[in-house]
Design an enzyme around this catalytic site. Structure first.
Site, PDB file in Angstrom:
ATOM      1  N   PRO A   2     -33.174   5.508  18.012  1.00 38.47           N
ATOM      2  CA  PRO A   2     -31.926   5.893  17.478  1.00 38.47           C
ATOM      3  C   PRO A   2     -30.853   5.389  18.112  1.00 38.47           C
ATOM      4  O   PRO A   2     -30.692   5.579  19.454  1.00 38.47           O
ATOM      5  CB  PRO A   2     -31.817   7.238  17.246  1.00 38.47           C
ATOM      6  CG  PRO A   2     -33.295   7.781  17.761  1.00 38.47           C
ATOM      7  CD  PRO A   2     -34.149   6.737  18.411  1.00 38.47           C
ATOM      8  N   GLU A   3     -30.052   4.538  17.704  1.00 35.83           N
ATOM      9  CA  GLU A   3     -28.784   4.026  18.261  1.00 35.83           C
ATOM     10  C   GLU A   3     -27.724   4.710  17.568  1.00 35.83           C
ATOM     11  O   GLU A   3     -27.698   5.711  16.865  1.00 35.83           O
ATOM     12  CB  GLU A   3     -28.741   2.580  18.290  1.00 35.83           C
ATOM     13  CG  GLU A   3     -29.590   1.810  19.001  1.00 35.83           C
ATOM     14  CD  GLU A   3     -29.849   0.417  18.744  1.00 35.83           C
ATOM     15  OE1 GLU A   3     -28.741  -0.314  18.863  1.00 35.83           O
ATOM     16  OE2 GLU A   3     -30.838  -0.117  18.580  1.00 35.83           O
ATOM     17  N   HIS A  92     -45.996  17.575  16.249  1.00 35.47           N
ATOM     18  CA  HIS A  92     -45.044  16.932  17.142  1.00 35.47           C
ATOM     19  C   HIS A  92     -43.895  17.972  16.887  1.00 35.47           C
ATOM     20  O   HIS A  92     -42.597  17.612  17.443  1.00 35.47           O
ATOM     21  CB  HIS A  92     -44.615  15.598  17.024  1.00 35.47           C
ATOM     22  CG  HIS A  92     -45.976  14.651  17.377  1.00 35.47           C
ATOM     23  ND1 HIS A  92     -46.716  14.556  18.620  1.00 35.47           N
ATOM     24  CD2 HIS A  92     -46.624  13.821  16.442  1.00 35.47           C
ATOM     25  CE1 HIS A  92     -47.657  13.769  18.307  1.00 35.47           C
ATOM     26  NE2 HIS A  92     -47.614  13.189  17.136  1.00 35.47           N
ATOM     27  N   ARG A 111     -43.071  11.445  21.351  1.00 33.41           N
ATOM     28  CA  ARG A 111     -43.086  11.125  22.586  1.00 33.41           C
ATOM     29  C   ARG A 111     -42.599  12.292  23.603  1.00 33.41           C
ATOM     30  O   ARG A 111     -42.803  12.202  24.925  1.00 33.41           O
ATOM     31  CB  ARG A 111     -42.276   9.925  22.995  1.00 33.41           C
ATOM     32  CG  ARG A 111     -42.998   8.536  22.256  1.00 33.41           C
ATOM     33  CD  ARG A 111     -43.792   7.818  23.327  1.00 33.41           C
ATOM     34  NE  ARG A 111     -44.696   6.970  22.549  1.00 33.41           N
ATOM     35  CZ  ARG A 111     -44.245   5.729  21.974  1.00 33.41           C
ATOM     36  NH1 ARG A 111     -42.803   5.445  22.140  1.00 33.41           N
ATOM     37  NH2 ARG A 111     -45.153   4.885  21.331  1.00 33.41           N
TER      38      ARG A 111
END
Length: 280
Positions: A2-3, A92, A111
Site C-alpha cells: 500500500p502506497e 491472519h 506477513r
DNA sequence: TTCGATGTTAACGC
DNA sequence: AGCGTTAACATCGA
C-alpha cells in the site's frame, strides 16, 4: 505495497465505516505488532470513541476520544476489515476492536509487518519513520524550491531517492516506476544531474499521478484483490509497473525489469535514457 | 526442505 | 555527517 493512494483509500473507507463508533474492548492476538503491552493497549482504548482518521504519507492516524492516536502503518499486506460478530477470524487477524454496535474492526496482516503505535495525540512524530518524513506530494506542500534544494545536493540514483520517505512522503515501488516513466527519466539517473525543466515535469507528474490514483481508489495487485475494503481500479492505468517484456505504450520497445537497490524496477530503455549533467 | 521475493526501516560500516 | 549495504520482520510458493 500500500502506497499513499491505497492508504488514503483505506482512510476514507474507515472514516465511512467506523468514525463515531465506540470501542467496547480490544483483543491483541499478536503483541509484537504494538508498542505497548497488550493490556495497556487494550485498557487505554476500551470504551473510547473513534473520532476520525487522518493520514500522513503512508501512516494512518486513528483519533481516539481520550486524546490518544493510533499510528498505524500497513507495511506490505496490512488490511482493515469490518465484520459482524460471529464471522470467523482469519488466520491472519492480529488485532480485533469490538465495537459497541456489535461489529468488529479487524486488522489482518499476512506477513505481520504492519505496526500500531498508541501515542498521545500531537506526539505522532515520536514514531519511527515520522521523525524525518518529507512533504506530502501535493501542489501546496511539494514546492519546486524544495525539489531543487534536495535534488541538487544529492548524487543518489533517482529511483531509491524517490522511495526514501524523508525526501517525499508516500511514493512506493509502483508509483516511483510510474512517475519516472511519465517523466522519461531513467531510474539510475543521479538526482543532482536533473535540469530544472525535468524537475518541474517530475513534480507535476508526481502530484497528478497520486491524485489520479486516489481518484481510482488505488492500485490492487496480486494478493490485494479483496483488500482495502473495496478493490482499487488504478492497476488498469499502470504504464510500466508489472509490464516486463510488454511493449512500451509510447514507443513499443519492450519494457525492461532490473533490480535497483534490491527493488524490482521497470522502465523503457528507449524513452528513459541516462544523460549527462544538465544541472543549473 | 530450503530459499528467494516482497517493502520498509534499523543497524552497521566506511 | 552522509552514504550505501545488509539484516530483520514473516509468509508463501517454487
Amino acid at each position: 505495497m500500500p502506497e499513499l493512494p491505497e492508504v488514503e483509500t483505506v482512510r476514507r473507507g474507515l472514516t465511512e465505516l467506523v468514525a463515531g463508533s465506540r470501542i467496547k474492548t480490544v483483543d491483541v492476538l499478536y503483541p509484537k505488532m504494538i508498542n505497548l503491552s497488550s493490556s495497556d493497549f487494550a485498557h487505554a482504548l476500551q470504551n473510547q470513541t473513534i473520532d476520525g482518521i487522518d493520514r500522513r504519507g503512508k501512516y494512518l492516524f486513528i483519533r481516539i476520544g481520550n486524546g490518544l492516536t493510533i499510528v498505524s502503518h500497513l507495511r506490505m499486506e496490512g488490511k482493515y476489515d469490518v465484520e459482524p460478530e460471529g464471522v470467523p477470524l482469519s488466520k491472519h487477524t492480529h488485532i480485533v476492536f469490538h465495537l459497541a454496535d456489535g461489529r468488529q474492526l479487524r486488522y489482518n496482516d499476512t506477513r505481520k509487518f504492519g505496526r500500531m503505535n498508541l501515542v498521545t495525540t500531537g506526539q505522532e512524530m515520536t514514531v519511527a519513520g515520522l521523525k524525518t518524513i518529507g512533504p506530502e506530494p501535493t501542489e501546496e506542500t511539494l514546492t519546486l524550491d524544495y525539489m531543487r534544494r534536495i535534488f541538487g545536493k544529492s548524487r543518489k540514483l533517482i529511483k531509491p531517492f524517490l522511495l526514501d520517505q524523508s525526501n517525499i512522503a508516500g511514493l512506493g515501488n509502483i508509483y516511483a516506476d510510474e512517475v519516472l516513466w511519465l517523466s522519461k527519466i531513467h531510474p539510475k539517473q543521479p538526482v543532482n544531474t536533473l535540469s530544472v525543466t525535468e524537475l518541474k515535469e517530475l513534480r507535476q507528474n508526481i502530484i497528478e499521478e497520486i491524485k489520479r490514483a486516489i481518484a481510482g481508489h488505488g492500485t490492487t495487485v496480486h494478493s490485494y484483490s479483496t483488500a482495502y475494503g473495496e478493490a482499487g481500479s488504478f492497476q488498469n492505468n499502470l504504464n510500466v509497473y508489472g509490464r516486463e517484456g510488454q511493449p512500451c505504450l509510447r514507443c513499443g520497445t519492450p519494457i525492461e525489469k532490473i533490480k535497483l537497490a534490491q527493488r524490482g524496477t521497470h522502465f523503457c530503455p528507449t524513452c528513459q535514457v541516462i544523460h549527462g549533467d544538465r544541472h543549473g
